[in-house]
Scaffold this active site. Structure first.
Site, PDB file in Angstrom:
ATOM      1  N   GLU A 152      -0.743  -9.122  -0.653  1.00 31.01           N
ATOM      2  CA  GLU A 152      -2.154  -9.390  -0.344  1.00 31.01           C
ATOM      3  C   GLU A 152      -3.018  -9.386  -1.608  1.00 31.01           C
ATOM      4  O   GLU A 152      -3.908 -10.220  -1.754  1.00 31.01           O
ATOM      5  CB  GLU A 152      -2.653  -8.354   0.671  1.00 31.01           C
ATOM      6  CG  GLU A 152      -1.958  -8.543   2.023  1.00 31.01           C
ATOM      7  CD  GLU A 152      -2.225  -7.412   2.993  1.00 31.01           C
ATOM      8  OE1 GLU A 152      -1.872  -6.255   2.678  1.00 31.01           O
ATOM      9  OE2 GLU A 152      -2.786  -7.666   4.072  1.00 31.01           O
ATOM     10  N   GLU A 175       4.530  -5.203   7.370  1.00 28.75           N
ATOM     11  CA  GLU A 175       3.798  -4.128   8.049  1.00 28.75           C
ATOM     12  C   GLU A 175       4.261  -3.908   9.475  1.00 28.75           C
ATOM     13  O   GLU A 175       4.248  -2.795   9.994  1.00 28.75           O
ATOM     14  CB  GLU A 175       2.290  -4.430   8.047  1.00 28.75           C
ATOM     15  CG  GLU A 175       1.619  -4.280   6.688  1.00 28.75           C
ATOM     16  CD  GLU A 175       1.658  -5.536   5.838  1.00 28.75           C
ATOM     17  OE1 GLU A 175       2.461  -6.448   6.136  1.00 28.75           O
ATOM     18  OE2 GLU A 175       0.894  -5.606   4.868  1.00 28.75           O
ATOM     19  N   GLY A 191       0.540  -4.876   0.968  1.00 24.13           N
ATOM     20  CA  GLY A 191      -0.645  -4.920   0.118  1.00 24.13           C
ATOM     21  C   GLY A 191      -0.383  -5.592  -1.225  1.00 24.13           C
ATOM     22  O   GLY A 191      -1.291  -6.168  -1.826  1.00 24.13           O
ATOM     23  N   ALA A 205       0.867  -1.164   0.000  1.00 18.89           N
ATOM     24  CA  ALA A 205       0.000   0.000   0.000  1.00 18.89           C
ATOM     25  C   ALA A 205       0.911   1.224   0.000  1.00 18.89           C
ATOM     26  O   ALA A 205       2.060   1.149   0.450  1.00 18.89           O
ATOM     27  CB  ALA A 205      -0.880  -0.025   1.241  1.00 18.89           C
TER      28      ALA A 205
HETATM   29  N1  CO8 Z   1       4.607   3.141  -0.742  1.00 19.01           N
HETATM   30  C1  CO8 Z   1       5.002   4.281  -1.329  1.00 19.01           C
HETATM   31  N2  CO8 Z   1       6.154   4.394  -2.031  1.00 19.01           N
HETATM   32  C2  CO8 Z   1       6.937   3.305  -2.117  1.00 19.01           C
HETATM   33  C3  CO8 Z   1       6.591   2.078  -1.530  1.00 19.01           C
HETATM   34  C4  CO8 Z   1       5.357   2.020  -0.809  1.00 19.01           C
HETATM   35  N3  CO8 Z   1       4.897   0.887  -0.242  1.00 19.01           N
HETATM   36  N4  CO8 Z   1       7.583   1.185  -1.772  1.00 19.01           N
HETATM   37  C5  CO8 Z   1       8.507   1.825  -2.512  1.00 19.01           C
HETATM   38  N5  CO8 Z   1       8.135   3.102  -2.710  1.00 19.01           N
HETATM   39  C6  CO8 Z   1       8.848   4.144  -3.456  1.00 19.01           C
HETATM   40  C7  CO8 Z   1      10.051   4.656  -2.673  1.00 19.01           C
HETATM   41  O1  CO8 Z   1       9.662   5.603  -1.718  1.00 19.01           O
HETATM   42  C8  CO8 Z   1      10.901   5.237  -3.783  1.00 19.01           C
HETATM   43  O2  CO8 Z   1      10.376   6.482  -4.160  1.00 19.01           O
HETATM   44  P1  CO8 Z   1      11.368   7.765  -4.257  1.00 19.01           P
HETATM   45  O3  CO8 Z   1      12.298   7.410  -5.408  1.00 19.01           O
HETATM   46  O4  CO8 Z   1      10.438   8.890  -4.556  1.00 19.01           O
HETATM   47  O5  CO8 Z   1      12.076   7.847  -2.964  1.00 19.01           O
HETATM   48  C9  CO8 Z   1      10.639   4.289  -4.955  1.00 19.01           C
HETATM   49  O6  CO8 Z   1       9.410   3.615  -4.639  1.00 19.01           O
HETATM   50  C10 CO8 Z   1      11.719   3.238  -5.120  1.00 19.01           C
HETATM   51  O7  CO8 Z   1      11.875   2.550  -3.873  1.00 19.01           O
HETATM   52  P2  CO8 Z   1      13.292   2.378  -3.122  1.00 19.01           P
HETATM   53  O8  CO8 Z   1      14.205   3.498  -3.487  1.00 19.01           O
HETATM   54  O9  CO8 Z   1      13.006   2.158  -1.679  1.00 19.01           O
HETATM   55  O10 CO8 Z   1      13.803   1.039  -3.835  1.00 19.01           O
HETATM   56  P3  CO8 Z   1      14.840  -0.027  -3.205  1.00 19.01           P
HETATM   57  O11 CO8 Z   1      15.182  -0.936  -4.327  1.00 19.01           O
HETATM   58  O12 CO8 Z   1      15.912   0.639  -2.460  1.00 19.01           O
HETATM   59  O13 CO8 Z   1      13.955  -0.854  -2.126  1.00 19.01           O
HETATM   60  C11 CO8 Z   1      12.007  -2.033  -1.328  1.00 19.01           C
HETATM   61  C12 CO8 Z   1      12.866  -1.644  -2.558  1.00 19.01           C
HETATM   62  C13 CO8 Z   1      12.762  -2.990  -0.430  1.00 19.01           C
HETATM   63  C14 CO8 Z   1      10.751  -2.723  -1.879  1.00 19.01           C
HETATM   64  C15 CO8 Z   1      11.612  -0.749  -0.551  1.00 19.01           C
HETATM   65  O14 CO8 Z   1      11.101   0.196  -1.454  1.00 19.01           O
HETATM   66  C16 CO8 Z   1      10.602  -0.982   0.528  1.00 19.01           C
HETATM   67  O15 CO8 Z   1      10.913  -1.505   1.583  1.00 19.01           O
HETATM   68  N6  CO8 Z   1       9.330  -0.532   0.278  1.00 19.01           N
HETATM   69  C17 CO8 Z   1       8.279  -0.586   1.252  1.00 19.01           C
HETATM   70  C18 CO8 Z   1       7.793  -2.004   1.462  1.00 19.01           C
HETATM   71  C19 CO8 Z   1       6.725  -2.038   2.505  1.00 19.01           C
HETATM   72  O16 CO8 Z   1       6.932  -1.745   3.661  1.00 19.01           O
HETATM   73  N7  CO8 Z   1       5.504  -2.409   2.065  1.00 19.01           N
HETATM   74  C20 CO8 Z   1       4.366  -2.520   2.957  1.00 19.01           C
HETATM   75  C21 CO8 Z   1       3.605  -1.248   2.912  1.00 19.01           C
HETATM   76  S1  CO8 Z   1       2.363  -1.170   4.178  1.00 19.01           S
HETATM   77  C22 CO8 Z   1       1.069  -2.047   3.605  1.00 19.01           C
HETATM   78  O17 CO8 Z   1       1.066  -2.504   2.472  1.00 19.01           O
HETATM   79  C23 CO8 Z   1      -0.106  -2.313   4.538  1.00 19.01           C
HETATM   80  C24 CO8 Z   1      -0.671  -1.146   5.275  1.00 19.01           C
HETATM   81  C25 CO8 Z   1       0.176  -0.639   6.409  1.00 19.01           C
HETATM   82  C26 CO8 Z   1      -0.270   0.740   6.966  1.00 19.01           C
HETATM   83  C27 CO8 Z   1       0.925   1.714   7.217  1.00 19.01           C
HETATM   84  C28 CO8 Z   1       0.515   3.043   7.858  1.00 19.01           C
HETATM   85  C29 CO8 Z   1       1.657   4.038   7.914  1.00 19.01           C
END
Ligand code: CO8
Length: 260
Positions: A114, A134, A111, A66
């Site tokens: 999911e 999460e 998400g 998400a």
């Molecule tokens: N949401 C928004 N933007 C994202 C997300 C995300 N889930 N994942 C990646 N991005 C964006 C990054 O911010 C980045 O944007 P920018 O260039 O503007 O900084 C761009 O995508 C590229 O990402 P990275 O530079 O981080 O790429 P890496 O190769 O270094 O890392 C990862 C890849 C490991 C996938 C890393 O991006 C990561 O850990 N992402 C988040 C994963 C995560 O935590 N997902 C779960 C999200 S929460 C959810 O789905 C359930 C709801 C929870 C509620 C939360 C309330 C606050």
């Protein structure tokens, strides 16, 4: 029909939906949900479309979760009042009776994992990575991760994933029963489309009832499920496609389906 956050193409009887926010690793925001609901609604209503494939654009992610940036400043009251995340299960799972496949290329996190698990099955590329991270954000899965992952891989793996937030690679996902097949990254779409075309070539009512029956195994007791299975089998024997299917087998030719 063009959308802001997804690409939708009809390829014969298969609808291909591509999550298309590669700059955010296809993170799922409110617009993605609105676009997906519309696209899935059209897929379900279009009699020419018999199976769908959902994948992510780029080779890095199916969806990295998400959209954290969209959620970061939202209050708890807003999350609750909007019944946040309910649209995914309500619209993509409960409304859609036709089969669809998730073709997971790269990260399927939070998400993203999911939504992949909402599909009838997952085909993964060798580079796919699944996770429910999460807990690291101070929350828990909100779109079915704790429930569908546990049903798919069992308590031990689901607890491990949800409590440590670690990722599972494609090989482990296949061993654990999360995905049905793992294919080379450059063959993912081809293989997923081939599987979807195979499904789309089946008698449509039989395909839909097979989907409903397997889903029922997660919702009901064995006795009730077995009764439902017999009833659906009996209902299918009354279709024109059943008569054609058995005649075509005897005549050693492919069946020609009417969907009734
Ligand atoms: N949401 C928004 N933007 C994202 C997300 C995300 N889930 N994942 C990646 N991005 C964006 C990054 O911010 C980045 O944007 P920018 O260039 O503007 O900084 C761009 O995508 C590229 O990402 P990275 O530079 O981080 O790429 P890496 O190769 O270094 O890392 C990862 C890849 C490991 C996938 C890393 O991006 C990561 O850990 N992402 C988040 C994963 C995560 O935590 N997902 C779960 C999200 S929460 C959810 O789905 C359930 C709801 C929870 C509620 C939360 C309330 C606050």
């Amino acid at each position: 029909m063009s959308y802001e956050t997804i690409l939708v193409e009809q390829k014969g009887a298969v609808t291909l939906i591509t999550l298309n926010r590669p700059q955010a690793l296809n993170a799922l925001n409110a617009q993605v949900l609105a676009d997906m609901i519309d696209a899935f609604g059209k897929f379900e209503a279009d009699a020419s479309q018999l199976c769908a494939v959902v994948t992510g654009s780029g080779d890095k992610a199916f969806a990295a979760g998400a959209d954290i940036k969209e959620m970061a400043d939202k209050s708890g009251a807003e999350f609750y009042a909007q019944d946040f995340f309910s649209g995914w299960t309500n619209q993509l799972v409960k409304v859609v009776r036709k089969p669809w496949i998730a073709a997971v290329n790269g990260f399927a996190l939070g998400g993203g994992c999911e939504v992949a698990m909402m599909a009838d099955f997952i085909i993964a590329s060798e580079t796919a990575k699944f996770g429910q991270p999460e807990v690291k954000l101070g929350v828990a899965p909100g779109m079915g991760g704790s429930q569908r992952l546990t049903r798919a891989v069992g308590k031990a793996k689901a607890m491990d994933m949800c409590l440590t937030g670690r990722m599972m690679d494609a090989a482990e996902a296949e061993r654990s029963g999360l995905v049905s097949r793992v294919v080379p990254a450059d063959k993912l779409l081809e293989e997923a489309m081939k599987a979807a075309e195979t499904i789309a070539a089946m008698p449509p009512l039989a395909a839909m009832m097979n989907k409903e029956l397997v889903d029922m195994a997660f919702e009901t007791t064995l006795d009730t499920g077995l009764v439902m299975e017999r009833r659906m089998f009996q209902v299918l024997t009354a279709t024109e496609d059943k008569a054609e299917g058995m005649k075509a087998f005897v005549e050693k030719r492919p069946g020609v389906w009417k969907g009734r």
